[in-house]
Design an enzyme around this catalytic site. Structure first.
Site, short mmCIF file in Angstrom:
data_model
loop_
_atom_site.label_atom_id
_atom_site.label_comp_id
_atom_site.label_asym_id
_atom_site.label_seq_id
_atom_site.Cartn_x
_atom_site.Cartn_y
_atom_site.Cartn_z
N CYS A 99 3.35 51.40 -1.34
CA CYS A 99 4.49 50.62 -1.85
C CYS A 99 4.09 49.94 -3.15
O CYS A 99 3.08 49.23 -3.20
CB CYS A 99 4.90 49.59 -0.80
SG CYS A 99 6.05 48.34 -1.39
N LYS A 101 2.30 4.55 1.45
CA LYS A 101 2.34 5.15 2.79
C LYS A 101 2.00 6.62 2.60
O LYS A 101 2.83 7.44 2.19
CB LYS A 101 3.72 5.00 3.42
CG LYS A 101 3.76 5.52 4.83
CD LYS A 101 4.98 5.02 5.57
CE LYS A 101 4.94 5.38 7.03
NZ LYS A 101 5.06 6.82 7.27
N TYR A 114 -6.93 1.59 6.16
CA TYR A 114 -5.91 0.57 5.91
C TYR A 114 -5.89 -0.56 6.94
O TYR A 114 -5.01 -1.41 6.89
CB TYR A 114 -4.53 1.19 5.75
CG TYR A 114 -4.06 2.06 6.91
CD1 TYR A 114 -3.92 1.55 8.20
CD2 TYR A 114 -3.73 3.40 6.70
CE1 TYR A 114 -3.49 2.34 9.24
CE2 TYR A 114 -3.29 4.20 7.73
CZ TYR A 114 -3.17 3.66 9.01
OH TYR A 114 -2.75 4.45 10.03
N CYS A 170 7.18 46.69 5.39
CA CYS A 170 7.33 48.00 4.77
C CYS A 170 6.09 48.80 5.16
O CYS A 170 4.96 48.33 5.02
CB CYS A 170 7.39 47.87 3.25
SG CYS A 170 7.06 49.42 2.39
N LYS A 191 10.74 3.17 2.26
CA LYS A 191 10.65 4.60 1.94
C LYS A 191 11.12 4.92 0.53
O LYS A 191 12.09 4.35 0.05
CB LYS A 191 11.47 5.42 2.95
CG LYS A 191 11.00 5.28 4.40
CD LYS A 191 9.57 5.68 4.61
CE LYS A 191 9.33 7.09 5.07
NZ LYS A 191 9.93 7.51 6.31
N CYS A 230 10.03 52.81 -3.89
CA CYS A 230 9.12 52.78 -2.74
C CYS A 230 9.59 53.79 -1.70
O CYS A 230 8.94 54.78 -1.46
CB CYS A 230 9.04 51.38 -2.13
SG CYS A 230 8.06 51.37 -0.61
N GLU A 249 0.86 -1.19 0.00
CA GLU A 249 0.00 0.00 0.00
C GLU A 249 0.89 1.23 0.00
O GLU A 249 2.02 1.16 0.47
CB GLU A 249 -0.86 0.02 1.28
CG GLU A 249 -1.76 -1.17 1.41
CD GLU A 249 -2.44 -1.26 2.77
OE1 GLU A 249 -2.16 -0.41 3.64
OE2 GLU A 249 -3.24 -2.18 2.95
N ASP A 268 1.06 10.38 3.31
CA ASP A 268 1.52 11.36 4.28
C ASP A 268 0.35 12.18 4.80
O ASP A 268 0.01 13.22 4.27
CB ASP A 268 2.52 12.29 3.57
CG ASP A 268 3.72 12.54 4.43
OD1 ASP A 268 3.75 12.03 5.56
OD2 ASP A 268 4.62 13.24 3.96
N CYS A 273 12.53 50.02 2.44
CA CYS A 273 11.96 48.95 1.64
C CYS A 273 12.84 48.66 0.42
O CYS A 273 13.30 49.59 -0.24
CB CYS A 273 10.56 49.38 1.18
SG CYS A 273 9.76 48.21 0.09
S1 IVH Z 1 -0.39 0.53 8.66
C1 IVH Z 1 1.11 -1.30 12.25
N1 IVH Z 1 -0.79 1.48 6.26
O1 IVH Z 1 2.17 5.42 8.74
C2 IVH Z 1 0.65 -0.68 11.03
N2 IVH Z 1 0.06 2.94 7.91
O2 IVH Z 1 4.42 4.80 10.85
C3 IVH Z 1 0.44 0.74 11.20
N3 IVH Z 1 0.39 5.24 7.17
O3 IVH Z 1 0.79 6.16 11.83
C4 IVH Z 1 -0.21 1.42 10.15
N4 IVH Z 1 -0.30 4.94 5.11
O4 IVH Z 1 -0.42 7.06 9.86
C5 IVH Z 1 -0.38 1.74 7.50
N5 IVH Z 1 -1.22 2.21 4.10
C6 IVH Z 1 -0.82 2.46 5.33
C7 IVH Z 1 -0.38 3.74 5.74
C8 IVH Z 1 0.05 3.93 7.05
C9 IVH Z 1 0.17 5.81 5.99
C10 IVH Z 1 0.94 5.91 8.36
C11 IVH Z 1 0.07 5.78 9.57
C12 IVH Z 1 0.95 5.37 10.71
C13 IVH Z 1 2.30 5.52 10.14
C14 IVH Z 1 3.14 4.38 10.63
#
Ligand code: IVH
Length: 682
Positions: free
Chosen positions: A444, A115, A224, A439, A313, A424, A113, A117, A419
């Protein structure tokens, strides 16, 4: 009658929930926005009329409840874990071999999946209804943000009857890149600090004490995990659990995939390293999970981190380059904004020449100096940023001196800093407790240009045809001194400008004319009051009748609005305390740019935009009285039924209008209902 109303309300709720799911979860609507709005309108009206049938899970209740003073605490039944990271192929393979060893030679598959943000939340449902929504917090205890999460359209407020009697799902709330971009543009216009990335923006939006602000942010969610479920057996694998949650109405990322070898996992990862910029959300890696839930259980956790999952990552989008110099630009509200001029460098495929540097304190804290080699970072849509000097640069003996913004400025004869904008000559100050220098020259040129650009921008008065260069030209040629002057421009004036063709001049004049009936919220935004962006402008437009009403608002009155704090109140008062701004207001009034409140509540013009047609004889009113009452409340009365008619008021012995209204599906009110409507709105 009552039973019928209740039945219709339930029917509408089911229908709207269905269409919400199609639109927000499945991204595949079946009806037009207008049809959807019709359903919502009917439900809202019924609920208003019969408040006893209003329930918390009604789709009308997503707009945001009253603000809170503080969030409550939620204890998580099972802790929300975090994830270990893998930064290289070797680290991923090391994780894989650990898992293999611990799984007694059994074959297993993986789910990959993105990850995302954003921020982790836990949603608890009891008897089919959303009862609690909480942040992760420290993993054991989070904040109760139920009211805010309810405003996210892709969070189901209720689920099918067959769902477990009580269960918790976990997921990531996030702000799509486009929403993030828009929010930051608005904040820049308001002079508010920008969110560094979509994660901070999502967290900031969800942790608003005023849910009405959350409701305006285009937040989304992907689920998730299933935290726990009572009263029902659930699938034995993560993949099938996600399929099951999807069938209950939850939004699951369509980019998730299941593989039976670690090689395929790597392929998935490599594919997304290439494609991640094209995603509508910010993702910083791939979460690799063991699919089998019994195996997950067997593998267990180490501390806060599960052994059965890892975050692989994406490579960081960072690079080093030389900081040639630090320059200063002047923003709309007069702030002096330092920025880095860099030796061009490619970061994640994009060439960067400049980067934001926020303010002097920040530059000093990071110890960034001109001539340094610096680490530059770019995360998706985010404005590139200078992270700091490289360690070698920091130790170099020939290093430049600490940055001082004032050293960059010329001084006048009295020794006051000036400024940096050419022509100006305004004096620069920094008030106590403020991080920014300003300023002080209201005239300006840089500020005037930014103000004009904001005024004509899409979200404000939306005057097409006047862009950056035209704004500069209009100001330079003295055709426009302030934004109200736009409304007094003549085509002949425009034709005097360089390279201005007949056709463009006509278009601009027409666009200016058209902008005269923008709603109050847009006009308030367009004025460019410091700290007043789109959201705040909408709130103010609901609270105040017109610009006069806002202009004369006291600090107390402003502070009595929940979303308005002392900073905003002061800023509004300061704005209307300035002579130049009062001139603009008068200029707008003179040009007929004078919109009225957008109040939806009881104040001001509750029937604004509503058209009534009356047919037949009314008992309690003469025709004139009825008309007068409607007009008092801002509505209009027409003789003929058209598609635009909001209501047909039906008295004794109605005429042919009734048949026409029925043919068009116009809503009918009998005299009693009409009277109720007037009373309720008055
Ligand atoms: S699984 C034990 N799946 O990543 C599993 N986490 O460092 C925990 N996150 O706090 C979460 N996308 O906010 C999972 N597809 C995903 C995710 C995900 C983002 C974030 C989540 C968690 C952090 C884990």
């Amino acid at each position: 009658m009552e039973a019928k109303v209740e039945e219709r309300i339930n029917q509408l709720k089911t229908l709207i929930n269905y269409h919400n799911h199609r639109y927000y979860v499945l991204d595949s609507p079946e009806i037009s926005d207008a049809e959807y709005d019709e359903l919502m309108k009917e439900l809202k009206e019924l609920e208003e009329k019969y408040p006893r049938f209003l329930t918390a899970d009604s789709p009308t209740q997503r707009v945001g409840a009253e603000p809170l003073v503080a969030f409550g605490v939620v204890e998580h039944r099972y802790p929300l874990l975090s994830l270990g990271n893998a930064f290289s192929r070797d680290e991923l393979l090391a994780w894989y071999s650990r898992v293999s060893k611990l799984s007694d030679g059994r074959q297993f598959s993986f789910v990959c999946e993105h990850k995302i943000d954003g921020l982790a939340v836990a949603l608890t449902y009891a008897n089919g209804r959303l009862v609690t929504g909480a942040t992760r917090g420290d993993g054991f205890r989070g904040e109760n943000i139920t009211q805010n999460l309810r405003t996210i359209r892709s969070v189901p407020l209720s689920v099918k009857k067959e769902a477990p009697s009580r269960f918790e799902v976990r997921g990531e709330v996030f702000l799509p890149k486009t929403g993030f971009h828009k929010l930051n543009q608005e904040r820049a216009a308001e002079g508010l600090p920008l969110f560094a990335n979509p994660r901070n923006a999502a967290a900031g939006s969800v942790r608003q004490l005023d849910p009405r602000i959350t409701a305006r942010r285009p937040l989304d969610i992907y689920i998730y995990a299933l935290g726990y479920a009572e009263g029902k057996t659930t699938p034995e694998s993560h993949w099938e659990t996600m399929e099951y949650l999807k069938s209950l109405g939850f939004k699951i990322n369509p980019n998730n995939a299941r593989f039976d070898s670690i090689d395929r996992v790597e392929e998935y990862y490599r594919e997304w390293v290439e494609k991640k910029e094209s995603l509508p959300y910010e993702a910083d890696g791939v979460v690799v999970k063991v699919d089998s839930l019994p195996l997950q259980e067997q593998l267990g956790n180490v501390g806060h981190e599960p052994r059965w999952a890892i975050a692989y990552k994406f490579p960081a989008t960072q690079a080093t380059t030389r900081l040639k110099s630090i320059e200063i630009s002047v923003g709309r509200t007069g702030t002096l904004n330092p920025y880095a001029v860099l030796e061009p460098v490619s970061v994640g495929g994009v060439t960067i020449r400049q980067a934001a540097l926020h303010n002097e304190d920040d530059i000093r804290r990071k110890d960034i100096r001109e001539g340094d080699r610096v680490l530059v970072q770019r995360a998706g849509e985010v404005i590139p940023e200078v992270v700091g000097p490289t360690p070698e640069s920091k130790q170099s003996p020939e290093r430049g001196k600490e940055f001082s913004l004032l050293d960059k400025l010329k001084r006048n004869e009295q020794g006051h800093p000036l400024c940096p904008v050419a022509d100006c000559g305004g004096v620069v100050v920094r008030s106590e407790g403020e991080v920014m220098y300003y300023c002080t020259n209201a005239a300006c040129p840089a500020q005037a240009q930014h103000r004009l650009e904001l005024f004509v921008s899409r979200g404000a008065m939306d005057i097409r045809g006047i862009g950056e260069s035209q704004s500069a030209l209009l100001l330079r040629e003295g055709l426009v001194r302030d934004v109200a002057d736009l409304y007094y421009l003549k085509k002949e004036d425009l034709l005097k400008l360089e390279r201005m063709a007949e056709k463009s001049a006509s278009n601009i004049i027409e666009a200016i004319e058209k902008s005269k009936d923008r709603p109050l919220s847009r006009v308030i935004l367009a004025l460019g009051i410091r700290h007043v962006g789109g959201e705040m402008a909408q709130i103010l437009a609901q609270e105040f009748k017109d610009l006069d009403d806002l202009k004369s608002a006291s600090r107390e009155k402003l502070m009595s609005i929940p979303a308005v704090g002392p900073k905003i109140a002061e800023s509004i008062i300061a704005f209307f305390g300035q002579e130049e701004n009062l001139c603009i207001i008068e200029g707008l009034r003179g040009a007929g740019v004078w919109p009225k409140s957008e109040a939806t509540g009881k104040e001001a013009v509750p029937l604004a935009g509503m058209e009534f047609v009356i047919t037949g004889r009314l008992e309690a009113f003469t025709r004139q009285e009825a008309e007068a009452r409607v007009k008092e409340l801002g509505g209009t009365v027409k003789d003929n039924v058209t598609r635009k008619t909001s209501y047909l008021v039906v008295g004794d012995e109605p005429g042919s209008k009734l048949a026409r209204a029925r043919a068009l599906g116009i809503k009918e009110l009998n005299e009693e209902e009409f009277r109720h409507l007037l009373e309720r709105k008055a």
